[in-house]
Design a protein around this motif. Sequence first.
Motif, short mmCIF file in Angstrom:
data_model
loop_
_atom_site.label_atom_id
_atom_site.label_comp_id
_atom_site.label_asym_id
_atom_site.label_seq_id
_atom_site.Cartn_x
_atom_site.Cartn_y
_atom_site.Cartn_z
N ASP A 339 4.86 -3.08 65.33
CA ASP A 339 3.93 -2.20 66.05
C ASP A 339 3.46 -2.84 67.35
O ASP A 339 3.41 -2.17 68.39
N SER A 340 3.10 -4.12 67.30
CA SER A 340 2.61 -4.76 68.53
C SER A 340 3.74 -4.98 69.53
O SER A 340 3.51 -4.93 70.74
N MET A 341 4.96 -5.23 69.05
CA MET A 341 6.10 -5.34 69.96
C MET A 341 6.34 -4.02 70.69
O MET A 341 6.54 -3.99 71.91
N LYS A 342 6.31 -2.93 69.94
CA LYS A 342 6.51 -1.61 70.55
C LYS A 342 5.44 -1.33 71.60
O LYS A 342 5.74 -0.85 72.70
N ALA A 343 4.19 -1.65 71.27
CA ALA A 343 3.10 -1.43 72.21
C ALA A 343 3.25 -2.29 73.45
O ALA A 343 2.99 -1.84 74.58
N ALA A 344 3.66 -3.55 73.26
CA ALA A 344 3.81 -4.46 74.40
C ALA A 344 4.91 -3.98 75.34
O ALA A 344 4.77 -4.01 76.57
N LEU A 345 6.03 -3.52 74.79
CA LEU A 345 7.12 -3.02 75.63
C LEU A 345 6.71 -1.75 76.36
O LEU A 345 7.08 -1.55 77.53
N ALA A 346 5.95 -0.89 75.69
CA ALA A 346 5.48 0.34 76.35
C ALA A 346 4.56 0.00 77.51
O ALA A 346 4.63 0.61 78.59
N MET A 347 3.67 -0.98 77.30
CA MET A 347 2.79 -1.43 78.38
C MET A 347 3.61 -2.01 79.52
O MET A 347 3.39 -1.69 80.70
N PHE A 348 4.59 -2.85 79.18
CA PHE A 348 5.36 -3.58 80.19
C PHE A 348 6.20 -2.62 81.04
O PHE A 348 6.42 -2.87 82.23
N LYS A 349 6.63 -1.53 80.43
CA LYS A 349 7.44 -0.55 81.17
C LYS A 349 6.67 0.03 82.34
O LYS A 349 7.27 0.44 83.36
N GLU A 350 5.34 0.05 82.23
CA GLU A 350 4.49 0.61 83.30
C GLU A 350 3.93 -0.48 84.21
O GLU A 350 3.21 -0.16 85.17
N TYR A 351 4.24 -1.73 83.93
CA TYR A 351 3.65 -2.82 84.70
C TYR A 351 4.22 -2.83 86.13
O TYR A 351 5.44 -2.78 86.31
N PRO A 352 3.36 -2.87 87.14
CA PRO A 352 3.84 -2.83 88.53
C PRO A 352 4.48 -4.15 88.95
O PRO A 352 3.82 -5.18 89.03
N CYS A 353 5.76 -4.12 89.20
CA CYS A 353 6.49 -5.32 89.62
C CYS A 353 7.85 -4.89 90.18
O CYS A 353 8.22 -3.72 90.13
N LYS A 354 8.60 -5.86 90.69
CA LYS A 354 9.92 -5.58 91.25
C LYS A 354 10.93 -5.34 90.13
O LYS A 354 11.57 -4.30 90.06
#
Length: 457
Positions: A339-354
């Motif tokens: 569950d926390s892995m899924k949440a972390a990846l979902a957050m990271f997908k929106e993280y502003p970066c190159k």
Amino acid sequence: MEKIAADLLLKGLAPEGFADSQPIGLVTTDSREVCPGCIFVAFPGERFDGHDFAAKALEEGAAYVVLNHPVEGVPAERAVISPDSYHAMMVMGANYRGQFHPKVVGVTGSVGKTTTKQMTYAAIAGFGNTIKTEGNQNNELGLPRTMFRIGRDTEYAVVEMGMSHAGEIERLAKCARPDVGIITCIGVSHIGNLGSQENICKAKLEICAGLAEGSPLVLNGDDPFLRKAALPTHVRPVWFSLGDENADVCALDVRQEGDGMAFTLCDKNAGRYEVTIPAMGRHNVANALAAYAAATRLGLAPEGVIAGLADFEQTGMRQKIVHAGSMDVIEDCYNANPDSMKAALAMFKEYPCKRRFALLGDMLELGGMSAPAHEELGRQAAEAGLTALVTYGPEAARTARAAKDAGLADVVHAEDYRQAADALLARMAPGDALLVKASRGMALEKALALFYPVCTK
């Protein structure tokens, strides 16, 4: 710890009339901390056995020692015999807690306990003297230690409750006797011990055993297992949700802003508020809702609670953002489960970066679910907008294979920390971001220790 009469502290552990009323100012399991007027609790261990230090503890002034069995050289009138040292700590913790009257929030759940504890502490601390569980002191040894930190001036306490087997939360809850309970969600942590998520849900609901009649129980309304659970009639459910306006507390218009999240909080009791929290991801919005619901149902003013949430600080390596040279690293390697892995990846997908890179390691203690869970993680990683994935650990090898099969072109499975660091250093460039996540036992910070010195040159 405030001083407490020995007979009060040992009630229910020692026979009636065994202990005198001398004041006890410390309960310790560490022989190095022994001082006059303390109680020393002996724990058997793999390297050291506390029973070997019992006689010396008495020589150094301990009032009593708690032992699993009689020890030669230790007089019977100074030894409390308890076959289970953890039980002894819990009994004394409960006796001590009963002498004081702070408002206590108990936090449990499969994912997000520590973050929710921290957020609840941030929400409450501005209203009075507040203590919280420190570090990972959330078990049958750590929770009594937290109880012993309560003092006459303690107005609030936020207590985290962890478990790996059925029955543990009930014992913790009866010791802490919370005024409000929180269950963050029902995941699959420790499913190898409990067998199913339904059983995990029952185990988390054991927190109700410590709640008094009419006490609020804050529950995740988006969790299907909690929604269909049979709740004890003596608790008052308070539901929180991401988006469901029928919940008691919900979040609308959730959006990421910089290194945090912003949203509209709707409280059926108090109205609508604009909220910002310095933590990323929708899962952290849910944690903030739980903290808000608990604090306000204690009677605290919503405006002050929201101001406290804005000052929330993460602990340890939980989604900590490190600016390494011209790259961002999100250190989230304190713990991990599906569950926390899924949440972390979902957050990271929106993280502003190159570009986005991830270093993912094993999720431990999943029992028979480990193989499919790590394979599903690989598929999720392939859908997360990653430029490259590096994995480490025997189970994470499954993640790497599944990510490749799902179409992620650049995947490396590292055999050691150096190989993991080198793979990332060879690929990342200024403006990129890295997510690092695994169970604590994988020690991915060792790979970061090799990565940081090079990328910051």
